[in-house]
Structure formats: structure tokens, C-alpha cells
Design a protein around this motif. Sequence first.
Motif, short mmCIF file in Angstrom:
data_model
loop_
_atom_site.label_atom_id
_atom_site.label_comp_id
_atom_site.label_asym_id
_atom_site.label_seq_id
_atom_site.Cartn_x
_atom_site.Cartn_y
_atom_site.Cartn_z
N ALA A 44 0.83 -1.21 0.00
CA ALA A 44 0.00 0.00 0.00
C ALA A 44 0.86 1.26 0.00
CB ALA A 44 -0.92 -0.01 1.22
N LEU A 45 1.95 1.26 0.79
CA LEU A 45 2.84 2.42 0.80
C LEU A 45 3.46 2.64 -0.57
CD1 LEU A 45 4.78 2.25 4.20
CD2 LEU A 45 3.08 3.92 3.48
N ARG A 46 3.91 1.56 -1.21
CA ARG A 46 4.49 1.69 -2.55
C ARG A 46 3.46 2.18 -3.55
NH1 ARG A 46 7.82 -4.06 -2.91
NH2 ARG A 46 9.52 -3.52 -1.48
N PHE A 47 2.25 1.65 -3.44
CA PHE A 47 1.24 1.97 -4.43
C PHE A 47 0.77 3.41 -4.30
CE2 PHE A 47 -3.11 2.20 -5.94
CZ PHE A 47 -3.00 1.62 -7.19
N PHE A 48 0.48 3.85 -3.08
CA PHE A 48 -0.08 5.18 -2.88
C PHE A 48 0.97 6.28 -2.81
CE2 PHE A 48 -3.57 2.55 -1.04
CZ PHE A 48 -4.56 2.95 -1.92
N ASP A 49 2.23 5.90 -2.87
CA ASP A 49 3.30 6.91 -2.82
C ASP A 49 3.22 7.86 -4.00
OD1 ASP A 49 5.71 8.03 -1.69
OD2 ASP A 49 6.78 7.13 -3.37
N THR A 50 2.78 7.36 -5.14
CA THR A 50 2.68 8.19 -6.34
C THR A 50 1.26 8.66 -6.64
OG1 THR A 50 2.42 6.21 -7.72
CG2 THR A 50 4.66 7.03 -7.38
N GLN A 51 0.33 8.36 -5.73
CA GLN A 51 -1.08 8.70 -5.99
C GLN A 51 -1.54 9.95 -5.27
OE1 GLN A 51 -2.87 6.89 -8.24
NE2 GLN A 51 -0.99 5.74 -8.57
N GLY A 52 -0.67 10.56 -4.47
CA GLY A 52 -1.07 11.75 -3.73
C GLY A 52 -2.03 11.47 -2.60
N VAL A 53 -1.98 10.26 -2.05
CA VAL A 53 -2.88 9.86 -0.97
C VAL A 53 -2.13 9.96 0.37
CG1 VAL A 53 -4.26 7.96 -0.03
CG2 VAL A 53 -4.18 8.33 -2.49
N ASN A 54 -2.82 10.41 1.41
CA ASN A 54 -2.23 10.50 2.74
C ASN A 54 -2.01 9.09 3.29
OD1 ASN A 54 -1.40 11.11 5.30
ND2 ASN A 54 -3.28 12.14 5.91
N THR A 55 -0.76 8.74 3.52
CA THR A 55 -0.41 7.38 3.96
C THR A 55 -0.01 7.32 5.43
OG1 THR A 55 1.87 7.70 3.20
CG2 THR A 55 0.31 6.71 1.65
N SER A 56 -0.36 8.33 6.22
CA SER A 56 0.07 8.37 7.62
C SER A 56 -0.51 7.19 8.41
CB SER A 56 -0.34 9.69 8.26
OG SER A 56 -1.74 9.87 8.20
N LYS A 57 -1.78 6.85 8.15
CA LYS A 57 -2.39 5.72 8.88
C LYS A 57 -1.75 4.40 8.48
CE LYS A 57 -6.85 3.59 9.93
NZ LYS A 57 -6.40 2.22 9.64
N ILE A 58 -1.46 4.24 7.19
CA ILE A 58 -0.81 3.01 6.73
C ILE A 58 0.57 2.89 7.35
CG2 ILE A 58 -0.05 1.72 4.71
CD1 ILE A 58 -2.04 3.31 3.06
N LYS A 59 1.32 3.99 7.36
CA LYS A 59 2.67 3.99 7.91
C LYS A 59 2.64 3.68 9.41
CE LYS A 59 5.29 7.13 6.27
NZ LYS A 59 5.94 8.44 6.01
N ALA A 60 1.69 4.28 10.13
CA ALA A 60 1.58 4.03 11.57
C ALA A 60 1.26 2.56 11.84
CB ALA A 60 0.51 4.94 12.18
N THR A 61 0.34 2.00 11.06
CA THR A 61 -0.01 0.58 11.22
C THR A 61 1.18 -0.32 10.94
OG1 THR A 61 -2.30 1.04 10.59
CG2 THR A 61 -1.57 -1.23 10.45
N LEU A 62 1.91 0.00 9.88
CA LEU A 62 3.07 -0.81 9.51
C LEU A 62 4.16 -0.73 10.56
CD1 LEU A 62 4.33 -2.58 7.31
CD2 LEU A 62 5.19 -0.52 6.23
N PHE A 63 4.46 0.47 11.05
CA PHE A 63 5.49 0.64 12.08
C PHE A 63 5.08 -0.04 13.38
CE2 PHE A 63 7.38 4.80 10.19
CZ PHE A 63 7.92 4.05 9.17
#
Length: 352
Positions: free
Chosen positions: A250-269
Motif C-alpha cells: 500500500a505504501l508503494r502503491f499510494f506513494d505516487t497517488q497523492g494519498v495520505n499514507t500516515s495511517k498506513i505507515k503508523a499501522t506498519l510501524f
Amino acid sequence: MKLFEKYIVKNYLKNFFVIFLALDLFYVGVDLLTNYNNIPDSANLQILYALFQGMNAVNYVLPLSVVFGMIVTYFSMIKSNELICMYASSISKKALVRPFFITSLVLTLFYIGLNCTEFAYAYEYSANLKKYNRISTSSEDLFLKHDNQYIYFKKLDPLKQIAYDVTIFEVDNVDLTKIIRASVASFIQNHWMLENVSIIHKPRITSLNDNGYRTEHVDKLQTMQDFKPKIMDNVYQSEYTLSITDGIDALRFFDTQGVNTSKIKATLFYQLFFPLFAPFLIVVLYYKAPVMGRYFNMAVIASSFAFSTLVVWSGLFLLSRLASNGVIFAEIAIILPIIILFLIALYFYSKR
């Protein structure tokens, strides 16, 4: 492995599994009593619900059991004078702490590995059983963006990886160029395969001789590479968590989509780094514990160690929830405290 190391590991694992099973079964028992009127009437579904809740409880009780197991093992060795006998046999503190640390680290890494699998979705499955009497549930009316495409799913089943009534709008800057409609879409080999496809081509008219509006029908069409159903469902619904592999995708995919990935990053960490507090805390507690019980109240000290473990665990858990809600950066809320705890443990190990 030396004899004293085998002895420590054996007793530590025994105490760990006893505490772990007790806490896990207690969690499941309380949950069943609390939600008894909401769970399915079918005995098979009730067993599945209890199983999924037991798997979900691992997220909370395993790190605590890792530390509590060390506390029980250490103080039982003090009570039986085994610890002082090992010191009298010229076994150093560093040599005694290594079996605890390595064993706890292996248990923690095993738990982190479980979060790379479908194990991470245990809470979602149990919630679906309670709400819908089935493991899988469908999301409806999803509207997503992928590169130059805007995608609408009337219905999405992430477990079966099937979507129904799919409409894709392709744009060039702000100009609509194509509309793709399909009755069914399946996610196969990292791409979506549309079936019974109708394609409407909207031309860009610059003169009277240009081709006009036209419609094309094809049986199958491949599109949307690496747009996984689980990512689409969980990220946009914001109800549950992601496995580590899906989180990385998800981080790789949305990195170029302009989507806020803070929740994904927090879950992953949280899944990658949060459990590591247990092995590091074990080292700190080990060096703060007394060598013998003659001059100390062992019950009070053991209780204070357990309380300190709960304070550290709850504090880190609170920080992770704040990071998940976007209040604090995930790097500061999750990774930084683990690094600080690691440096403290390293200081005790190297200097004491």
C-alpha cells in the motif's frame, strides 16, 4: 548451548506459555461473555469467532507475556537460590541475560512474522462474524483513484477478490477520454481482469473530419496493475488493519497517488517495531532486579516490575494510536521510543 542456558530457556518458555495461555483465554472468555447476545447462534460460527478473537488477543497479550515470563522465571530462581549459585559458579550477568533476551527476541520475531500473513486480519474476521454471520463482508460504492483513472466499484468482496459493476473513467489532465464498464472484475496475478466490457471512447474533436463518439465491446480487459482488493477495502474504509506485506504494498502503491499514507505507515510501524519493546525491556528489568531476596521484599519488587511493564506497554500503545490518528508522526511516536529503549538496554548491558 551450555547447560545453564538450556535450564533458563526451558523454565522461561514454560512460564511464558502458561502466562500467555492464561491471558489469551481470559481475553476470549471476557469477550464471549460481553458479546454473547451478538455472536452467531451456530456452534461452528461461535467456535470460529472464539478462535479469531484468540488470535486477535495475541496482539495484546504476547508482548506482555514475554516480559512477565522473564519476571516470573527470574524471581523463582532467586527464591530457590539458583541465581546466586550460578553467580558463585563464575557465570556473569551478561551470560545469564543472554538466554532471556535471545529467547524473547525469537518469540517477538515469530509474532512479527505472523503479521505478514492473514493472521493480521483476525479482528476483521471476528467482527464480520458478529455483524454479518460470515467471515467475509462486501464493501459497496467505492470510488478510488489510480494514476489517470477514477474507478467506481458498486460492490467489492476483498476475500474472494471479486468486484461487481465496475466503472472506470480515464482522463487526460481534466479531459474525459474513455469510460470502461464491466459487470464483473477479478483480481488475478496482481492485476484486475474485467469481463463483459463495454468501452466508450470520447474523442477530442478539433475539426469536422475527426472521428466521433464510438462504443467498443470486448470479452476481457486487463487493467489496474498491483491494485490489491485488500488495500482498497481497508485503506478507504479505515476500519481495520493491514498485514505487513499488504502495508508495504500500500505504501508503494499510494506513494505516487497523492494519498495520505500516515495511517498506513503508523499501522506498519506498529506491527514491525512495537513488539520489540519486550526484549529490550527485559534487559533493563534484569539489570535493575536484585541478586538475592534476603534484603528485599520480593513480592513488592516483582509487582513493581509488572506495573512498570504495563506502564511502558500502555504508553507505547497510546503513542501508536495517536500516530494512527495523525496526531503525531509515526516515526516519533513508534520508532523513536523503541530506539530509546534499545539504547538504554544497550547501556545496561555494556556498562553494568
